[in-house]
Design a protein around this motif. Sequence first.
Motif, mmCIF file in Angstrom:
data_model
loop_
_atom_site.group_PDB
_atom_site.id
_atom_site.type_symbol
_atom_site.label_atom_id
_atom_site.label_comp_id
_atom_site.label_asym_id
_atom_site.label_seq_id
_atom_site.Cartn_x
_atom_site.Cartn_y
_atom_site.Cartn_z
ATOM 1 N N SER A 39 0.829 -1.206 0.000
ATOM 2 C CA SER A 39 0.000 0.000 0.000
ATOM 3 C C SER A 39 0.861 1.253 0.000
ATOM 4 O O SER A 39 1.967 1.262 -0.534
ATOM 5 C CB SER A 39 -0.993 -0.011 1.169
ATOM 6 O OG SER A 39 -1.943 1.032 1.030
ATOM 7 N N HIS A 40 0.360 2.354 0.594
ATOM 8 C CA HIS A 40 1.040 3.644 0.525
ATOM 9 C C HIS A 40 2.444 3.587 1.123
ATOM 10 O O HIS A 40 2.726 2.820 2.035
ATOM 11 C CB HIS A 40 0.243 4.710 1.280
ATOM 12 C CG HIS A 40 -0.985 5.173 0.584
ATOM 13 N ND1 HIS A 40 -0.978 5.677 -0.697
ATOM 14 C CD2 HIS A 40 -2.279 5.238 1.000
ATOM 15 C CE1 HIS A 40 -2.196 6.032 -1.047
ATOM 16 N NE2 HIS A 40 -3.011 5.765 -0.036
ATOM 17 N N TYR A 183 -1.272 12.114 -8.455
ATOM 18 C CA TYR A 183 -1.746 10.730 -8.376
ATOM 19 C C TYR A 183 -2.316 10.237 -9.694
ATOM 20 O O TYR A 183 -2.275 9.044 -10.009
ATOM 21 C CB TYR A 183 -2.801 10.587 -7.267
ATOM 22 C CG TYR A 183 -4.194 10.993 -7.691
ATOM 23 C CD1 TYR A 183 -5.122 10.041 -8.109
ATOM 24 C CD2 TYR A 183 -4.573 12.333 -7.714
ATOM 25 C CE1 TYR A 183 -6.392 10.411 -8.525
ATOM 26 C CE2 TYR A 183 -5.833 12.711 -8.128
ATOM 27 C CZ TYR A 183 -6.741 11.755 -8.532
ATOM 28 O OH TYR A 183 -7.998 12.128 -8.952
ATOM 29 N N ASN A 184 -2.866 11.179 -10.511
ATOM 30 C CA ASN A 184 -3.526 10.781 -11.749
ATOM 31 C C ASN A 184 -2.554 10.778 -12.925
ATOM 32 O O ASN A 184 -2.823 11.348 -13.976
ATOM 33 C CB ASN A 184 -4.745 11.655 -12.033
ATOM 34 C CG ASN A 184 -4.463 13.145 -11.956
ATOM 35 O OD1 ASN A 184 -3.418 13.562 -11.463
ATOM 36 N ND2 ASN A 184 -5.389 13.947 -12.437
ATOM 37 N N TYR A 209 0.394 5.969 -6.359
ATOM 38 C CA TYR A 209 0.074 5.937 -4.937
ATOM 39 C C TYR A 209 1.288 5.599 -4.073
ATOM 40 O O TYR A 209 1.209 5.665 -2.847
ATOM 41 C CB TYR A 209 -1.070 4.974 -4.676
ATOM 42 C CG TYR A 209 -2.400 5.560 -5.100
ATOM 43 C CD1 TYR A 209 -3.001 6.575 -4.361
ATOM 44 C CD2 TYR A 209 -3.042 5.132 -6.262
ATOM 45 C CE1 TYR A 209 -4.205 7.128 -4.755
ATOM 46 C CE2 TYR A 209 -4.247 5.684 -6.658
ATOM 47 C CZ TYR A 209 -4.824 6.684 -5.896
ATOM 48 O OH TYR A 209 -6.015 7.237 -6.284
ATOM 49 N N ASN A 210 2.379 5.203 -4.694
ATOM 50 C CA ASN A 210 3.671 5.160 -4.010
ATOM 51 C C ASN A 210 4.769 5.277 -5.054
ATOM 52 O O ASN A 210 4.542 5.035 -6.247
ATOM 53 C CB ASN A 210 3.848 3.913 -3.122
ATOM 54 C CG ASN A 210 3.734 2.613 -3.882
ATOM 55 O OD1 ASN A 210 4.384 2.413 -4.896
ATOM 56 N ND2 ASN A 210 2.904 1.696 -3.368
ATOM 57 N N MET A 211 5.974 5.661 -4.609
ATOM 58 C CA MET A 211 7.080 5.849 -5.532
ATOM 59 C C MET A 211 8.393 5.552 -4.826
ATOM 60 O O MET A 211 8.573 5.880 -3.652
ATOM 61 C CB MET A 211 7.100 7.283 -6.065
ATOM 62 C CG MET A 211 8.087 7.535 -7.217
ATOM 63 S SD MET A 211 9.807 7.858 -6.734
ATOM 64 C CE MET A 211 9.664 9.469 -5.957
ATOM 65 N N ALA A 212 9.314 4.920 -5.546
ATOM 66 C CA ALA A 212 10.683 4.698 -5.071
ATOM 67 C C ALA A 212 11.625 5.153 -6.176
ATOM 68 O O ALA A 212 11.517 4.680 -7.306
ATOM 69 C CB ALA A 212 10.908 3.228 -4.742
ATOM 70 N N ALA A 222 0.254 1.518 -8.130
ATOM 71 C CA ALA A 222 -1.064 1.926 -7.648
ATOM 72 C C ALA A 222 -1.395 1.166 -6.368
ATOM 73 O O ALA A 222 -2.491 0.630 -6.205
ATOM 74 C CB ALA A 222 -2.122 1.682 -8.715
ATOM 75 N N ASN A 223 -0.425 1.110 -5.445
ATOM 76 C CA ASN A 223 -0.566 0.386 -4.176
ATOM 77 C C ASN A 223 -0.735 -1.112 -4.380
ATOM 78 O O ASN A 223 -1.449 -1.788 -3.638
ATOM 79 C CB ASN A 223 -1.733 0.933 -3.338
ATOM 80 C CG ASN A 223 -1.367 2.215 -2.630
ATOM 81 O OD1 ASN A 223 -0.209 2.617 -2.617
ATOM 82 N ND2 ASN A 223 -2.354 2.868 -2.036
#
Length: 258
Positions: A39-40, A183-184, A209-212, A222-223
């Motif tokens: 998730s997030h 997010y979009n 919804y998350n990034m590395a 998207a999680n």
Amino acid sequence: MVDNKACPLSPQGKAVCTPSSANETPQYIGSTRSINTRSHGGGFSTKYNEYWYPEWAGTTIYRYDGSSLAYKGAFNSGQGSMMQLWGETDGSYYTANWGYGTVSKKSAYSSNTIWNRGVAGTPSCVTSDDNYVYAMNYYSNTVYRLNKSNGSVLSSFGLSGGYINSGYGSLAAVNGKLWRGSYNNRVDRYDAGSGQYDGKTFYTAPQIYNMAFTGKEYCVSANNSSVYCYTMFVKGDCTMGNDCDDNDNTVYPSKDEN
């Protein structure tokens, strides 16, 4: 650029190499990576070459090898609701703490807090370069510039000219620029000094919804476990030529670039 024979000549008659990748839009690597992002929240430690994903909204950070993607274990950060993590070169890391109103710096693989700084709103993004830490909340265009040693807020500025929507852990400082994702699917690039949009945009396949950020690639999901990575030009990628970093093939720099 791997060969400088085709480079234009500067007024001094020297070969001037601006690699084409310096001006290209980030490109999808062509296939997804399968990582349980939980998730997030997400980040990467360049010191240890590991993806770090917290179990939202808890304190545990799960580690995955940056090359093989193999699970390597976990550690307790002592911090909940981490919307973004950003690894420092010494192994320490920063966290943007959603719902806590804070940004923190932690010791490597540890819950030890080096500093904890309150910033306005709901922090969702944190990144750093050689000089500063940059933090944002999820809905605003305001960037807070923090001291890396003690977390003091040195200044703030607004991102202007691009597109701002809710951002969930999507900020990356690269080559004097700030890439900020909404997010979009849209990611815009801004000057890290002025906050001005410089005309560079790319779009991700999934919603963000998350990034590395691995130091070379902007990896989002998207999680879920389908991670999409996009390559970015980073200073030092060009190994030949005299003009790798300033993106101006008419000016011969004062010293050879990397």
